[in-house]
Write an enzyme that holds these catalytic residues in place. Structure first.
Site, PDB file in Angstrom:
ATOM      1  N   ARG A   1       0.851  -1.190   0.000  1.00  0.00           N
ATOM      2  CA  ARG A   1       0.000   0.000   0.000  1.00  0.00           C
ATOM      3  C   ARG A   1       0.888   1.242   0.000  1.00  0.00           C
ATOM      4  NH1 ARG A   1      -3.070   2.997   4.827  1.00  0.00           N
ATOM      5  NH2 ARG A   1      -3.894   4.621   3.479  1.00  0.00           N
TER       6      ARG A   1
ATOM      7  N   TYR B   1      -4.662   1.628  15.732  1.00  0.00           N
ATOM      8  CA  TYR B   1      -3.445   1.750  16.551  1.00  0.00           C
ATOM      9  C   TYR B   1      -3.699   1.575  18.035  1.00  0.00           C
ATOM     10  CZ  TYR B   1      -1.010   3.396  12.436  1.00  0.00           C
ATOM     11  OH  TYR B   1      -0.443   3.460  11.199  1.00  0.00           O
TER      12      TYR B   1
ATOM     13  N   GLU C   1      -7.861   8.333   6.272  1.00  0.00           N
ATOM     14  CA  GLU C   1      -8.168   8.959   7.559  1.00  0.00           C
ATOM     15  C   GLU C   1      -8.703  10.387   7.435  1.00  0.00           C
ATOM     16  OE1 GLU C   1      -4.877   8.567  10.267  1.00  0.00           O
ATOM     17  OE2 GLU C   1      -4.900   6.387  10.164  1.00  0.00           O
TER      18      GLU C   1
ATOM     19  N   HIS D   1      -3.463  10.876   0.686  1.00  0.00           N
ATOM     20  CA  HIS D   1      -2.933  10.695   2.042  1.00  0.00           C
ATOM     21  C   HIS D   1      -2.418  12.063   2.514  1.00  0.00           C
ATOM     22  CE1 HIS D   1      -1.382   7.344   4.867  1.00  0.00           C
ATOM     23  NE2 HIS D   1      -1.094   8.472   5.474  1.00  0.00           N
TER      24      HIS D   1
ATOM     25  N   GLU E   1      -3.683  -0.247   8.091  1.00  0.00           N
ATOM     26  CA  GLU E   1      -2.549   0.186   8.916  1.00  0.00           C
ATOM     27  C   GLU E   1      -2.694  -0.388  10.309  1.00  0.00           C
ATOM     28  OE1 GLU E   1      -1.801   4.445   9.223  1.00  0.00           O
ATOM     29  OE2 GLU E   1      -2.201   4.708   7.090  1.00  0.00           O
TER      30      GLU E   1
ATOM     31  N   ASN F   1      -7.681   1.516   9.783  1.00  0.00           N
ATOM     32  CA  ASN F   1      -6.393   1.804  10.412  1.00  0.00           C
ATOM     33  C   ASN F   1      -6.589   1.752  11.921  1.00  0.00           C
ATOM     34  OD1 ASN F   1      -5.659   2.318   7.793  1.00  0.00           O
ATOM     35  ND2 ASN F   1      -5.218   4.489   8.089  1.00  0.00           N
TER      36      ASN F   1
HETATM   37  C1  FCB Z   1      -1.730   7.238  10.670  1.00  0.00           C
HETATM   38  C2  FCB Z   1      -1.316   7.772   9.323  1.00  0.00           C
HETATM   39  C3  FCB Z   1       0.045   7.341   8.872  1.00  0.00           C
HETATM   40  C4  FCB Z   1       1.026   7.296  10.012  1.00  0.00           C
HETATM   41  C5  FCB Z   1       0.465   6.535  11.192  1.00  0.00           C
HETATM   42  C6  FCB Z   1       1.402   6.411  12.360  1.00  0.00           C
HETATM   43  O1  FCB Z   1      -2.655   8.087  11.263  1.00  0.00           O
HETATM   44  O2  FCB Z   1      -2.252   7.390   8.336  1.00  0.00           O
HETATM   45  O3  FCB Z   1       0.447   8.180   7.819  1.00  0.00           O
HETATM   46  O4  FCB Z   1       1.427   8.569  10.329  1.00  0.00           O
HETATM   47  O5  FCB Z   1      -0.716   7.135  11.619  1.00  0.00           O
END
Ligand code: FCB
Length: 439
Positions: free
Chosen positions: A69, A290, A158, A113, A349, A288
């Protein structure tokens, strides 16, 4: 390994390419923001991926992924955002796409992006409705140019971040700060997404189109009704405001009412028919993931600032100050399936920042990254076993790169990059990921 499943890594143009003004590329809002000194580093050189393309493609082969990607820099192909094409910009992405295909790796491009052409920003950027049309036109040109070589596309990455960090908190380009501007930017991005989906299908009926939405699982900080209400509000602000309209549910009423009563939405922003356009059916959802957040009354909306201030990192957090919570990953995947029901979910992500660099023997022992990724892939496998249709997983990131306003100090890569020389060193997590995906 299931043959259908995509195992990949992800990057974005501004974070890795460098060559910010090479071969006719136009200026983006991130070029301008960095050159104005709003962040301490710039993406002028970044990982110099633009000039090290072949080396990086070979590293992807070594990693054993079947998908990659990346994002297309709009200003490389259409320098002013609308109007004339830049053939040299197309050449670069032709070499990237063809180089991937020749190596048996599927190219999965993201169209946006966060690097809006500065020429469009000068005319109002995402606060202007016209940008939605400029985006749809750009998307159509890309779908037509790459038809037959690219199947899976992502429109936006995002949109929450672009809207709120870029237009409310102001710590990302274009560095603005108003509620009505942020809500306009969120609406016009979604409108641009919906219009792009239609036009891309016209240009290439075989295209399979998705959007990459980020999320934060909102966990009430206590059992109190006040914290439960705060978490619900935060979930509306951070998650439902994007997931609901994309999946045809319109904007969440509780949030619309709150924003209207607080005077945060421009009257007339949402036109008749906009929500139908935004709900253009997609083929897959990019997620995405985290971290999650414990929400109380005092932190209903300011999660980003709060997260970034968690320094130095405490145990259980990555160096971004983000809580490690694979359990919430599983919860959110199941929730997507129950609440919005996309045909397919691809984790576009997932990853973590740790600064580990080469030891004296040259090896990068990033065990904490391995533990993070392993736990999240386990959570994903368990959701799949329960019937959640997850069909791919991409680690953020392939290379250590420019982490936006955090500069080069935050390292998310499976490959360590010496930013002075560009030298690449695959980390222990690189070797680990290769073996985990070949199981
Ligand atoms: C996300 C973004 C990516 C990167 C990660 C850590 O929010 O899409 O570009 O910065 O966080």
């Amino acid at each position: 390994m299931n043959d259908e499943f995509s195992w990949g890594v992800a990057t974005s143009a501004y974070q890795v390419e460098g060559a910010w003004d090479a071969d006719g590329k136009g200026e983006s809002i991130w070029d301008r923001f960095a050159h104005d000194g709003a962040i301490s580093d710039t993406g002028d050189v970044a990982c110099d991926h633009y000039h090290r393309l072949e080396e990086d493609l070979d590293l992807l082969v070594e990693l054993g992924v079947n998908a990659y990607r990346f994002s297309i820099a709009w200003t490389r192909v259409i320098p002013d955002g609308t109007g004339a094409d830049n053939p040299a910009g197309y050449d670069f992405y032709d070499r990237l796409v063809d180089g991937l295909l020749a190596r048996g790796i599927e190219p999965v491009p993201t169209l946006y992006h966060w690097d809006l052409p500065q020429a469009l920003e000068d005319r109002g950027g995402w606060e202007s409705r016209e940008t939605a049309d400029a985006f749809a036109e750009y998307a159509e040109r890309m779908a037509s140019h790459f038809a037959g070589r690219v199947t899976r596309w992502l429109t936006l990455n995002e949109p929450w971040v672009m809207a709120f960090i870029g237009h409310l908190y102001g710590t990302f380009a274009p560095g603005k700060s108003s509620w009505d501007g942020a809500l306009a930017a969120s609406h016009h991005q979604l409108l641009g997404h919906g219009r792009a989906v239609r036009r891309m299908r016209g240009a290439d009926p075989a295209a399979r189109i998705g959007i990459a939405l980020d999320c934060r699982q909102a966990v009430p900080a206590s059992d109190s009704a006040v914290d439960a209400a705060a978490a619900r509000h935060f979930d509306g602000f951070r998650n439902r405001w994007f997931f609901d309209p994309v999946f045809g549910k319109g904007y969440p009423m509780d949030m619309l009412e709150a924003y209207r009563s607080e005077g945060r939405i421009r009257p007339g922003l949402i036109h008749d028919g906009d929500l139908e356009e935004i709900a253009a059916p997609i083929d897959w959802l990019g997620l995405n993931f985290y971290t999650s957040l414990r929400i109380d009354e005092a932190h209903r909306e300011l999660e980003y600032l709060e997260g970034d201030q968690a320094s130095p990192p405490t145990p259980g957090h990555t160096e971004m100050g983000w809580l490690i919570d694979p359990q919430s990953f599983g919860v959110f995947l199941r929730r997507i399936n129950d609440e919005w029901g996309p045909a397919e979910i691809v984790v576009t992500e997932n990853g973590c920042s740790y600064g580990d660099g080469p030891d004296e023997d040259g090896r990068v022992r990033d065990d904490r990254r391995i533990a993070y990724l392993d736990a999240h892939i386990d959570a994903l496998e368990s959701a799949r076993a329960d019937g959640v249709p997850v069909t791919g997983y991409f680690v953020w990131s392939f290379l250590d790169n420019l982490e936006w306003s955090n500069g080069y100090g935050q390292r998310f890569g499976l490959v360590w990059v010496d930013h002075a020389t560009g030298r690449r060193v695959p980390k222990d997590s690189f070797t680990w990921f290769r073996s985990r995906i070949s199981e």
